[in-house]
Design a protein around this motif. Sequence first.
Motif, mmCIF file in Angstrom:
data_model
loop_
_atom_site.group_PDB
_atom_site.id
_atom_site.type_symbol
_atom_site.label_atom_id
_atom_site.label_comp_id
_atom_site.label_asym_id
_atom_site.label_seq_id
_atom_site.Cartn_x
_atom_site.Cartn_y
_atom_site.Cartn_z
ATOM 1 N N PRO A 296 100.582 -72.605 -12.940
ATOM 2 C CA PRO A 296 99.439 -72.938 -13.804
ATOM 3 C C PRO A 296 99.498 -74.402 -14.226
ATOM 4 C CG PRO A 296 101.099 -71.692 -15.026
ATOM 5 C CD PRO A 296 101.531 -71.676 -13.592
ATOM 6 N N ASP A 297 98.334 -75.000 -14.334
ATOM 7 C CA ASP A 297 98.205 -76.401 -14.763
ATOM 8 C C ASP A 297 98.803 -77.388 -13.766
ATOM 9 O OD1 ASP A 297 97.068 -75.500 -17.189
ATOM 10 O OD2 ASP A 297 99.077 -75.203 -18.024
ATOM 11 N N LYS A 298 99.064 -76.931 -12.549
ATOM 12 C CA LYS A 298 99.642 -77.826 -11.538
ATOM 13 C C LYS A 298 98.778 -77.905 -10.285
ATOM 14 C CE LYS A 298 103.493 -79.395 -13.333
ATOM 15 N NZ LYS A 298 103.738 -80.850 -13.478
ATOM 16 N N CYS A 299 97.564 -77.370 -10.350
ATOM 17 C CA CYS A 299 96.719 -77.316 -9.166
ATOM 18 C C CYS A 299 95.417 -78.088 -9.371
ATOM 19 C CB CYS A 299 96.390 -75.866 -8.809
ATOM 20 S SG CYS A 299 97.824 -74.863 -8.371
ATOM 21 N N GLY A 329 90.061 -74.536 -14.029
ATOM 22 C CA GLY A 329 89.456 -75.317 -15.089
ATOM 23 C C GLY A 329 88.619 -76.449 -14.516
ATOM 24 N N ARG A 330 87.578 -76.800 -15.215
ATOM 25 C CA ARG A 330 86.608 -77.804 -14.750
ATOM 26 C C ARG A 330 87.251 -79.161 -14.481
ATOM 27 N NH1 ARG A 330 82.478 -81.321 -16.698
ATOM 28 N NH2 ARG A 330 80.395 -80.821 -15.924
ATOM 29 N N ASP A 331 88.211 -79.549 -15.328
ATOM 30 C CA ASP A 331 88.810 -80.877 -15.193
ATOM 31 C C ASP A 331 89.675 -81.014 -13.948
ATOM 32 O OD1 ASP A 331 87.595 -81.660 -17.514
ATOM 33 O OD2 ASP A 331 89.352 -81.358 -18.778
ATOM 34 N N ASN A 332 90.029 -79.895 -13.329
ATOM 35 C CA ASN A 332 90.863 -79.940 -12.123
ATOM 36 C C ASN A 332 90.046 -79.796 -10.845
ATOM 37 O OD1 ASN A 332 93.406 -80.294 -13.392
ATOM 38 N ND2 ASN A 332 93.382 -78.148 -13.994
ATOM 39 N N LEU A 333 88.732 -79.919 -10.965
ATOM 40 C CA LEU A 333 87.857 -80.008 -9.793
ATOM 41 C C LEU A 333 87.641 -81.482 -9.483
ATOM 42 C CD1 LEU A 333 85.130 -77.327 -10.616
ATOM 43 C CD2 LEU A 333 86.913 -77.149 -8.870
ATOM 44 N N TRP A 334 88.137 -81.929 -8.352
ATOM 45 C CA TRP A 334 87.935 -83.316 -7.923
ATOM 46 C C TRP A 334 86.790 -83.322 -6.921
ATOM 47 C CZ3 TRP A 334 93.330 -86.040 -6.980
ATOM 48 C CH2 TRP A 334 94.037 -86.069 -8.190
#
Length: 385
Positions: A296-299, A329-334
């Motif tokens: 979690p929080d690493k992808c 999470g939205r912020d991890n969509l590049w």
Amino acid sequence: MNSELDSKAKPFRLGFLLNPYAGLGGPEGLKGSDDISDDLRRQAGRSTERARRALAPLLERQADLEILSAPAEMGEQLLEELGLSHRVVGALNDQGFSTAQDSERIAQELAREGIDLLLFVGGDGTARNMVNAFSSELSGQVCLGIPAGVKMHSAVFAINPESAAEVLLLLLKNGLVDLRQQEVRDIDETLFRQGQVRSKYYGELWVPEVGHFVQQTKNSGREVEELVLADIAADIVERLEDDEFYLIGPGSTPKAVLDELHLEGTLLGFDVLHAGEVIAKDVDASHLEALLREHPDKCKALITAIGGQGHLLGRGNQQLSPAVLKALGRDNLWVLATKTKITELQNRPLLIDSNDPELDRELSGHIPVLCGYRDTIYYPISCGV
């Protein structure tokens, strides 16, 4: 059809925060407003008037806006005076006047409401408050300052209130707006009063800037796609961290990242990149869900839009299931796309259709889109309802 989609697009969520005391020290020769007297605070400041100049042009675009405002003198009063519909977030302290601590706390509350942009009014001191507010989990919040202070050393302000209005109107029209990290600097007012100018770096904020669509690599007035994809890939490669997992999505734009690393990838599926190697190819949603549970929080997911249609989620990349998207999470969509692909949308938003309408609404709003080497714009994504 295009106009129908545009009319149903999610309103732009604008946060508004006003430092009513910014600039009050200037006419008094105080070189700043950090230590002004209570008597001076009771005077009408120029910050309110400058905010009025920036906000007045928005009256004709209220249907496209949802304004979330700081309370009382920090925004609410001016919006009521202008007749701009708004919702108040937060509350002031009981000291009788707003403080820097109010600015930081209310800015965080506004950001947690999911605003697309925080428009703040003040000077370098207020910009420092924004750096403090967004120094951790809210570091991706996009801000724009209306200059109203005495000393203006930071690069996070519009040239003047009218310029701030122009940026906002272009965002509402889904125009091409650059997104850059800019420095916040301030001087020591005590030393400045003694004739010593000492500027200090305090951090950076993400700031929208109106840029010109001028490409360095052109062919008959159009981007050379292969060169632009190489530029995008070079930027991404510089950002990669060995302890992170990158979900490389379908399409030639994400695949360009693997090409830059001289790695084999799946053009129409998802590959997992970790520590410079592809550790899994053509994975499905269940594989991604397991990866997110374990790390979690690493992808991060690297995705692009379908040319012409503008679909970003739900077409060709259904491996990003609602469960995967919620875990990411939205912020991890590049989001990666050439400016040619964006301009071909003719100001229509990028579209999302994850098969979870509530999630689609949560994901809607403006998002950074990487368009070249260190070249990012701020563009809307919408579920069309």
